[in-house]
Write a protein that holds these residues in place. Structure first.
Motif, PDB file in Angstrom:
ATOM      1  N   LEU A 248      47.124  31.347  41.159  1.00 28.57           N
ATOM      2  CA  LEU A 248      46.339  32.375  41.847  1.00 28.57           C
ATOM      3  C   LEU A 248      47.091  32.941  43.046  1.00 28.57           C
ATOM      4  O   LEU A 248      47.114  34.157  43.272  1.00 28.57           O
ATOM      5  CB  LEU A 248      45.002  31.792  42.300  1.00 28.57           C
ATOM      6  N   ILE A 249      47.726  32.072  43.806  1.00 26.15           N
ATOM      7  CA  ILE A 249      48.435  32.522  45.008  1.00 26.15           C
ATOM      8  C   ILE A 249      49.570  33.475  44.643  1.00 26.15           C
ATOM      9  O   ILE A 249      49.818  34.471  45.334  1.00 26.15           O
ATOM     10  CB  ILE A 249      48.967  31.315  45.795  1.00 26.15           C
ATOM     11  N   ASP A 250      50.254  33.181  43.545  1.00 24.95           N
ATOM     12  CA  ASP A 250      51.380  34.007  43.118  1.00 24.95           C
ATOM     13  C   ASP A 250      50.938  35.236  42.328  1.00 24.95           C
ATOM     14  O   ASP A 250      51.776  36.051  41.911  1.00 24.95           O
ATOM     15  CB  ASP A 250      52.345  33.192  42.255  1.00 24.95           C
ATOM     16  N   HIS A 251      49.641  35.376  42.122  1.00 25.52           N
ATOM     17  CA  HIS A 251      49.139  36.530  41.379  1.00 25.52           C
ATOM     18  C   HIS A 251      49.446  37.806  42.157  1.00 25.52           C
ATOM     19  O   HIS A 251      49.323  37.841  43.377  1.00 25.52           O
ATOM     20  CB  HIS A 251      47.621  36.384  41.190  1.00 25.52           C
TER      21      HIS A 251
ATOM     22  N   ASN B  38      49.663  41.456  44.043  1.00 25.21           N
ATOM     23  CA  ASN B  38      48.763  42.173  44.948  1.00 25.21           C
ATOM     24  C   ASN B  38      49.239  43.623  45.048  1.00 25.21           C
ATOM     25  O   ASN B  38      49.702  44.069  46.100  1.00 25.21           O
ATOM     26  CB  ASN B  38      48.759  41.502  46.331  1.00 25.21           C
ATOM     27  N   PRO B  39      49.152  44.365  43.949  1.00 25.19           N
ATOM     28  CA  PRO B  39      49.695  45.723  43.955  1.00 25.19           C
ATOM     29  C   PRO B  39      48.802  46.706  44.709  1.00 25.19           C
ATOM     30  O   PRO B  39      47.587  46.516  44.813  1.00 25.19           O
ATOM     31  CB  PRO B  39      49.735  46.077  42.464  1.00 25.19           C
TER      32      PRO B  39
ATOM     33  N   VAL C 260      40.254  41.494  42.866  1.00 23.16           N
ATOM     34  CA  VAL C 260      41.217  40.533  42.319  1.00 23.16           C
ATOM     35  C   VAL C 260      41.101  40.457  40.793  1.00 23.16           C
ATOM     36  O   VAL C 260      42.113  40.385  40.090  1.00 23.16           O
ATOM     37  CB  VAL C 260      41.024  39.142  42.958  1.00 23.16           C
ATOM     38  N   THR C 261      39.882  40.513  40.273  1.00 23.53           N
ATOM     39  CA  THR C 261      39.711  40.452  38.824  1.00 23.53           C
ATOM     40  C   THR C 261      40.236  41.722  38.157  1.00 23.53           C
ATOM     41  O   THR C 261      40.824  41.663  37.068  1.00 23.53           O
ATOM     42  CB  THR C 261      38.235  40.224  38.459  1.00 23.53           C
ATOM     43  N   ALA C 262      40.041  42.876  38.800  1.00 21.62           N
ATOM     44  CA  ALA C 262      40.586  44.126  38.251  1.00 21.62           C
ATOM     45  C   ALA C 262      42.106  44.051  38.157  1.00 21.62           C
ATOM     46  O   ALA C 262      42.709  44.515  37.170  1.00 21.62           O
ATOM     47  CB  ALA C 262      40.163  45.316  39.117  1.00 21.62           C
ATOM     48  N   ILE C 263      42.735  43.468  39.164  1.00 27.19           N
ATOM     49  CA  ILE C 263      44.191  43.316  39.132  1.00 27.19           C
ATOM     50  C   ILE C 263      44.610  42.421  37.968  1.00 27.19           C
ATOM     51  O   ILE C 263      45.635  42.668  37.317  1.00 27.19           O
ATOM     52  CB  ILE C 263      44.702  42.758  40.471  1.00 27.19           C
ATOM     53  N   SER C 264      43.819  41.387  37.685  1.00 27.91           N
ATOM     54  CA  SER C 264      44.165  40.511  36.554  1.00 27.91           C
ATOM     55  C   SER C 264      44.161  41.291  35.242  1.00 27.91           C
ATOM     56  O   SER C 264      44.985  41.030  34.350  1.00 27.91           O
ATOM     57  CB  SER C 264      43.190  39.328  36.476  1.00 27.91           C
ATOM     58  N   ILE C 265      43.262  42.266  35.120  1.00 26.26           N
ATOM     59  CA  ILE C 265      43.231  43.106  33.913  1.00 26.26           C
ATOM     60  C   ILE C 265      44.501  43.942  33.830  1.00 26.26           C
ATOM     61  O   ILE C 265      45.096  44.103  32.761  1.00 26.26           O
ATOM     62  CB  ILE C 265      41.977  43.994  33.921  1.00 26.26           C
ATOM     63  N   ASP C 266      44.919  44.463  34.976  1.00 25.08           N
ATOM     64  CA  ASP C 266      46.163  45.236  35.001  1.00 25.08           C
ATOM     65  C   ASP C 266      47.373  44.387  34.644  1.00 25.08           C
ATOM     66  O   ASP C 266      48.407  44.917  34.224  1.00 25.08           O
ATOM     67  CB  ASP C 266      46.369  45.871  36.380  1.00 25.08           C
TER      68      ASP C 266
ATOM     69  N   LEU D 272      39.248  33.660  48.756  1.00 25.28           N
ATOM     70  CA  LEU D 272      40.465  33.109  49.370  1.00 25.28           C
ATOM     71  C   LEU D 272      41.688  33.962  49.030  1.00 25.28           C
ATOM     72  O   LEU D 272      42.529  34.232  49.895  1.00 25.28           O
ATOM     73  CB  LEU D 272      40.672  31.665  48.911  1.00 25.28           C
ATOM     74  N   LYS D 273      41.788  34.380  47.784  1.00 21.42           N
ATOM     75  CA  LYS D 273      42.906  35.236  47.373  1.00 21.42           C
ATOM     76  C   LYS D 273      42.826  36.592  48.079  1.00 21.42           C
ATOM     77  O   LYS D 273      43.852  37.139  48.521  1.00 21.42           O
ATOM     78  CB  LYS D 273      42.874  35.399  45.855  1.00 21.42           C
ATOM     79  N   HIS D 274      41.655  37.140  48.193  1.00 17.32           N
ATOM     80  CA  HIS D 274      41.453  38.446  48.836  1.00 17.32           C
ATOM     81  C   HIS D 274      41.869  38.393  50.301  1.00 17.32           C
ATOM     82  O   HIS D 274      42.527  39.318  50.802  1.00 17.32           O
ATOM     83  CB  HIS D 274      39.976  38.832  48.717  1.00 17.32           C
ATOM     84  N   TRP D 275      41.512  37.313  50.983  1.00 16.56           N
ATOM     85  CA  TRP D 275      41.886  37.179  52.401  1.00 16.56           C
ATOM     86  C   TRP D 275      43.409  37.101  52.537  1.00 16.56           C
ATOM     87  O   TRP D 275      43.995  37.702  53.441  1.00 16.56           O
ATOM     88  CB  TRP D 275      41.228  35.940  53.005  1.00 16.56           C
ATOM     89  N   GLU D 276      44.044  36.378  51.639  1.00 13.51           N
ATOM     90  CA  GLU D 276      45.502  36.319  51.642  1.00 13.51           C
ATOM     91  C   GLU D 276      46.094  37.706  51.405  1.00 13.51           C
ATOM     92  O   GLU D 276      47.019  38.132  52.110  1.00 13.51           O
ATOM     93  CB  GLU D 276      46.000  35.359  50.552  1.00 13.51           C
ATOM     94  N   ASP D 277      45.564  38.405  50.422  1.00 19.13           N
ATOM     95  CA  ASP D 277      46.110  39.715  50.057  1.00 19.13           C
ATOM     96  C   ASP D 277      45.932  40.750  51.161  1.00 19.13           C
ATOM     97  O   ASP D 277      46.745  41.667  51.292  1.00 19.13           O
ATOM     98  CB  ASP D 277      45.434  40.230  48.782  1.00 19.13           C
ATOM     99  N   GLN D 278      44.859  40.611  51.940  1.00 18.70           N
ATOM    100  CA  GLN D 278      44.620  41.575  53.016  1.00 18.70           C
ATOM    101  C   GLN D 278      45.424  41.277  54.276  1.00 18.70           C
ATOM    102  O   GLN D 278      45.293  41.987  55.272  1.00 18.70           O
ATOM    103  CB  GLN D 278      43.124  41.629  53.359  1.00 18.70           C
TER     104      GLN D 278
END
Length: 829
Positions: free
Chosen positions: A115-118, A120-121, A435-441, A627-633
C-alpha cells in the motif's frame, strides 16, 4: 534445563513458530532442539515426552507425499461430498475482478509495503484543464431550484453536457472520447455531486455500468466503430435496462426473455431474437436513444446448437424499435433526474445486436459483474466523497457565522459533535474514493472494495446529510432557492438503493464474495476438490491449518500487548494505527475461519453474522485508505486530527462489530475461544474524544489549510447562486468580525445600549455613536451582518404560489403588491 524453564521455552517456541508462520520442517527442528535439551537436562519426563511427540508430529507432517496419502486422502473424500454446489452465476461473480488490498486484510498479516508503495499520481494536464474549465462552466450553469421546479435540467445544460463530451470520460480518444483516468472521472463527479443529483446522475451513469463500457470491453469492432463515436459526441444518449419489478438486487432472477427465432429485418429474413421484457428504474431511459438490455436467452428450436437455456445475454437496442414502449418517467425523490420504465412485447432484433455478436450469447452475467466491480468503485463513491466535501464546506461555514446565545454555534458542543462527524466522514470518504480510483488506474478491478465503498460511502453520505440538516436547523427545512441542503438530503436514499441495495450489500455481498475470493486458502481448496487434485488439496489444507494456528497466536499476542511489538514500515505519529490494523487483521482472519468452521455451509444464510464480518473488513479497509491518503497529501501535521478522528471512529466501530459477532455466534465454545484470543482485555478502542471533536471544528469552520485540503475540488465560483462562494467571503471576514462582536458584548453587559434597541444593526450604530466602535468597524459590521443575514434567511412565497388554498383572507392592496414584489425578488435572486 528445569521443567519450568523448558515449559516456558516450549510454549514461547510454539507461539513464535505459529506467529511467524514457520513451515513444518522448521517447527520440527526447533521443537526437536527443545526436546533434546529437556532429555539431557533435569526436566520432567512429561515435558520431554510432549516435546518429543510434537517433534515427531511436525516431522511426519512435513513429509508431503506420506501426509497426502495417509491423512489428507480421507479428509479429501469427505470434503468433496460436503462441498456445496456452486451455480454458474455464483462462480462467475467470484471470478470477477481482482484481489487487491482486501486480500491483504483477509490474509491476517497485511504487507504494508504494497500500500505504501502504491502510486500517487496527479491528474494529467488535459484532465486538470477539463476540471478547471468545462466542469467549472457546467457548475456555473446549474440551478438546482430551477431543475427541481421544472423537473429537468435546462436545454442549455443538456446541450453543454453533450457538446463537451461529458458522456465520454470512459471512451478512448481514438473514438472521440475524453479517455480519462478513473481518478479524473471521480474528480469530475465529486465536483458535480454537491450541486445537483440530476446533473450528477446524468453524467455519472453513462460513464459507469452501461453500453459504453460494455462495448469497449466486449463489443465487436463494427459495434465499437458505429456506437462509440456517437456516444462520445452526444448524438446517442445511452441507458441500461437491468432492474425490473421482480429482479432488483437479485439480478440473476431476470424474467425478461429473448427467444431465438427467424424474423424480418430491413426487408430480409434473418436469425434473431424475439424479446419480451419489463424494466423499471432505468436512469436516462426517457431520453435515451440506445438501450442496453439484459435478458435471459432461450433457443427452443435449437437454431444455434443443442443448448436450450443459453443464459443471461446483453444486447443494444435502438430506441425506435417496434414493440418497445419507452419515454415515460418515474419521479425519484430528491433531484428529478431522468429515470423511467422500458417495456417490450415481441420486439425483434437481429443476433448481431448482441454486444460482441452471437459469440457472446449467454455471456451477459460475466460481462455485467466484471464491469460492475469497476463502476461501483467510482460513481457512487464519488457521490459520497463529493457530498461530504460540500457538506463540511457549507455546514462548517454556516456554524461559524450563525450566532446564538452570543457565540457562533460552532462553539456549542452539541453542534460540534455533528460538525466533527461531517468532517470525519468527509475525510474518510475522500480518502477511500481517491486511493481506490488510483488502484483502478493501475489495472486493478477490485470487486470486494467496490462493495465496501458502495455501502460505506453512501451510508456516510446519509449521515452527513442528517448532520447537515441538524446543524442548519430551520434553514434546511424550508424549500426555496436559498436551501442548498434539501436536495442532497432527499436524494441520498437513491444512492443507498441503486446498484445493489445497501442492506443486501452489507449482509450478503461484501463478505459473501470476499470470504472465498480473498481468503488465501478457501478457493484453492475448492478448486483442488473440483479438479480432484489430492496434492493441491493437501497443500492448501495444511496451509490453511497453519494459517489458523498462526492467526490464533498473532491474535493472542497482539491483543494482549495492544500490538506494541508488531513491526510496520512507517514511523511517526501514524505508526500506532498501522500496528493496530495488524492486530485487527489477525483477529478478523481468525474470526472468518472460526465462523466457517462452526457454521459451515450455514454461514451463507446467517446474514447478520456475514454483515458483522463485512463491517470488520470494511473498517480496516477504510482506515488503510485514510493512512495512505494522509501520506499522499504530504503528511500534513495540521490534518493529523482528522486522521485521529477517523481512526478512533473506525477502530471503535470495528470492535463493536467484533463484539457483536462473538455475542451472536451460535457455537458458544467457539465464541468463548474467539473472545479469549481476540478481546482478552475487552473492547479497548474508544470513540473520538470531546477534545478531538473541538479541534476538528476549529479547523474546519474557519479559513484554514486543513479546510482547504478537505474540500479540495468542489465548485466555489460566483454564479450568483453558489452558497460556497458567499461562505468563502464570510469566512475571510469572520476573524476580523470576532473582536468587534466582543466589544459589542462587553458594552451590552455594561448596560450601555438602549434596552429597546435589540437588533444587531441598531447596536452597531449605537456603538459607533458611543465610540465603542470606530466608523470603519461599524461600516464593516453592517456590511458583514447584511451578508450573514442573507445566508441564514429562508425563502417565502405568496399564499397561492403553490396552488389554490382552502382558507385565505383579503389583504390591503398595498400589502398584496409588496408581497408579490418580495416573492419576485426572491425567485430572481
Amino acid at each position: 534445563m528445569s521443567t519450568t524453564l523448558g515449559s516456558v521455552l516450549l510454549i514461547v517456541a510454539l507461539l513464535g513458530l505459529a506467529y511467524k508462520r514457520a513451515n513444518l520442517k522448521t517447527s520440527a527442528i526447533v521443537v526437536g532442539v527443545i526436546a533434546a535439551l529437556a532429555f539431557f537436562g533435569p526436566a520432567s519426563a512429561t515435558l520431554t515426552t510432549i516435546a518429543v511427540v510434537l517433534t515427531a508430529v511436525f516431522a511426519v507432517l512435513s513429509l508431503e507425499s506420506f501426509r497426502a496419502n495417509t491423512i489428507t486422502r480421507p479428509i479429501f473424500a469427505i470434503y468433496k461430498k460436503i462441498l456445496p454446489e456452486m451455480s454458474e452465476t455464483e462462480a462467475t461473480a467470484l471470478e470477477a475482478g481482482t484481489v487487491w488490498w482486501d486480500g491483504e486484510l483477509f490474509a491476517g498479516k497485511p504487507n504494508w509495503n504494497k500500500l505504501i508503495d502504491h502510486p500517487n499520481p496527479t491528474l494529467a494536464p488535459e484532465e486538470q484543464a477539463f476540471l478547471d474549465n468545462q466542469v467549472e462552466t457546467l457548475c456555473s450553469m446549474v440551478d438546482e431550484w430551477e431543475i427541481s421546479n421544472q423537473g429537468d435540467m435546462s436545454k442549455e445544460v443538456w446541450e453543454y453536457i453533450q457538446k463537451e463530451r461529458f458522456f465520454s470520460m470512459i471512451i478512448p480518444k481514438e473514438y472521440g472520447g475524453l479517455g480519462f483516468s478513473a481518478q479524473a472521472q471521480s474528480a469530475v463527479l465529486q465536483k458535480l455531486s454537491g450541486l445537483s443529483g440530476a446533473v450528477f446522475s446524468t453524467v455519472g451513469v453513462p460513464n459507469s455500468l452501461g453500453p459504453g463500457e460494455l462495448l469497449l470491453k466486449y463489443g465487436t469492432q463494427e459495434q465499437k466503430d458505429h456506437y462509440l463515436p456517437r456516444l462520445a459526441d452526444g448524438r446517442e444518449i445511452p441507458c441500461f435496462g437491468l432492474t425490473g419489478p421482480r429482479a432488483g438486487s437479485d439480478a440473476t432472477s431476470l424474467p425478461d426473455t429473448g427467444v431465438v427465432c427467424k424474423g424480418e429485418w430491413e426487408g430480409k429474413e434473418v436469425l434473431g431474437l424475439k424479446l419480451n421484457f419489463s424494466k423499471r428504474y432505468i436512469t436516462l431511459a426517457p431520453v435515451a436513444t440506445v438501450v442496453g438490455l439484459a435478458f435471459r436467452m432461450f433457443d427452443p428450436d435449437k437454431l444455434l446448437g443443442d443448448k436450450y437455456d443459453i443464459g443471461i445475454t446483453v444486447a443494444l437496442l435502438p430506441r425506435h424499435l417496434q414493440g418497445m414502449d419507452i419515454g415515460n418517467r418515474h419521479k425519484p425523490i430528491g433531484s428529478p433526474f431522468m429515470n423511467g420504465p422500458i417495456v417490450g412485447k415481441d420486439v425483434f432484433i437481429p443476433l448481431d445486436f448482441i454486444i460482441g455478436g452471437a459469440a457472446n450469447a449467454g455471456e451477459g452475467w460475466r460481462m455485467l459483474v466484471e464491469c460492475l466491480s469497476v463502476g461501483r468503485c467510482i460513481t457512487l463513491p464519488s457521490s459520497g466523497a463529493g457530498g461530504g466535501k460540500y457538506g463540511i464546506a457549507a455546514a462548517g461555514a454556516y456554524a461559524r457565522i450563525r450566532r446564538q446565545f452570543g457565540v457562533p454555534i460552532a462553539k456549542l458542543e452539541g453542534v460540534q459533535d455533528s460538525l466533527a462527524r461531517i468532517a470525519g466522514n468527509a475525510y474518510i470518504s475522500a480518502a477511500a474514493a481517491r486511493v481506490t480510483a488510483i488502484s483502478i488506474d493501475q489495472g486493478e478491478k477490485p470487486s470486494v472494495p467496490s462493495a465496501i465503498l458502495k455501502y460505506n460511502l453512501t451510508e456516510a453520505a446519509r449521515q452527513i446529510a442528517i448532520d447537515s440538516m441538524d446543524v442548519h436547523g430551520g434553514k434546511a427545512i424550508i424549500r426555496g432557492p436559498g436551501n442548498y441542503i434539501e436536495s442532497g438530503y432527499s436524494s441520498v436514499p437513491v444512492a443507498i438503493t441503486v446498484e445493489g441495495a445497501n442492506i443486501l450489500t452489507r449482509s450478503m455481498i461484501t463478505f459473501g464474495q470476499g470470504a472465498i475470493r480473498c481468503h488465501p486458502f478457501v478457493l484453492p481448496e475448492m478448486d483442488a476438490a473440483k479438479a480432484d487434485d489430492l496434492k493441491a488439496f493437501d497443500k492448501a489444507l495444511f496451509g490453511h491449518f497453519g494459517f489458523i494456528f498462526s492467526n490464533m497466536s498473532r491474535s493472542a499476542v497482539l491483543s494482549l500487548t495492544n500490538a506494541a511489538f508488531t513491526s510496520v514500515p512507517v514511523s511517526g505519529p501514524t505508526k500506532k494505527y498501522y500496528k493496530q490494523i495488524n492486530r485487527y487483521a489477525a483477529n478478523f482472519a481468525l474470526a472468518v475461519d472460526m465462523c466457517m468452521f462452526s457454521l459451515g455451509g450455514e454461514l451463507k444464510f446467517r446474514e447478520l453474522i456475514s454483515a458483522r464480518l463485512a463491517d470488520m473488513v470494511s473498517k480496516m479497509y477504510l482506515a488503510s485508505m485514510v493512512l495512505k491518503h494522509w501520506e499522499d497529501q504530504g503528511r500534513n501535521k495540521e490534518d493529523l486530527i482528522l486522521v485521529e478522528y477517523a481512526m478512533d471512529k473506525l477502530f471503535s466501530e470495528f470492535e463493536a462489530a467484533q463484539d457483536g459477532l462473538i455475542k451472536n455466534l451460535p457455537a458458544r465454545p467457539v465464541a468463548w475461544l474467539l473472545r479469549a484470543l481476540t478481546l482478552p482485555l475487552g473492547r479497548t478502542a474508544k470513540a473520538p474524544s470531546d477534545k478531538t471533536i473541538a479541534k476538528i471544528v476549529d479547523l474546519t469552520s474557519a479559513a484554514t489549510g486543513t479546510r482547504e485540503r478537505l474540500i479540495e475540488g468542489i465548485y466555489r465560483g460566483d454564479n450568483g447562486k453558489n452558497p460556497l462562494f458567499m461562505y468563502d467571503s464570510l469566512l475571510s471576514r469572520a476573524e476580523k468580525a470576532e473582536p468587534i462582536y466582543k466589544k459589542i458584548g462587553i458594552a451590552l453587559k455594561e448596560g450601555k445600549f438602549n434596552e429597546a434597541n435589540l437588533t444587531i444593526e441598531g447596536r452597531i450604530h449605537d456603538a459607533v455613536e458611543m465610540n465603542v466602535l470606530t466608523k470603519d468597524e461599524g461600516d464593516f459590521m453592517i456590511a458583514f451582518e447584511k451578508d450573514v443575514l442573507d445566508m441564514v434567511n429562508v425563502d417565502d412565497f405568496p399564499l397561492e404560489h403553490f396552488g389554490e388554498v382552502a382558507i385565505k383572507h383579503d389583504a390591503p392592496a398595498a400589502a398584496r403588491k409588496a408581497t408579490k414584489k418580495k416573492a419576485s425578488d426572491t425567485e430572481q435572486a
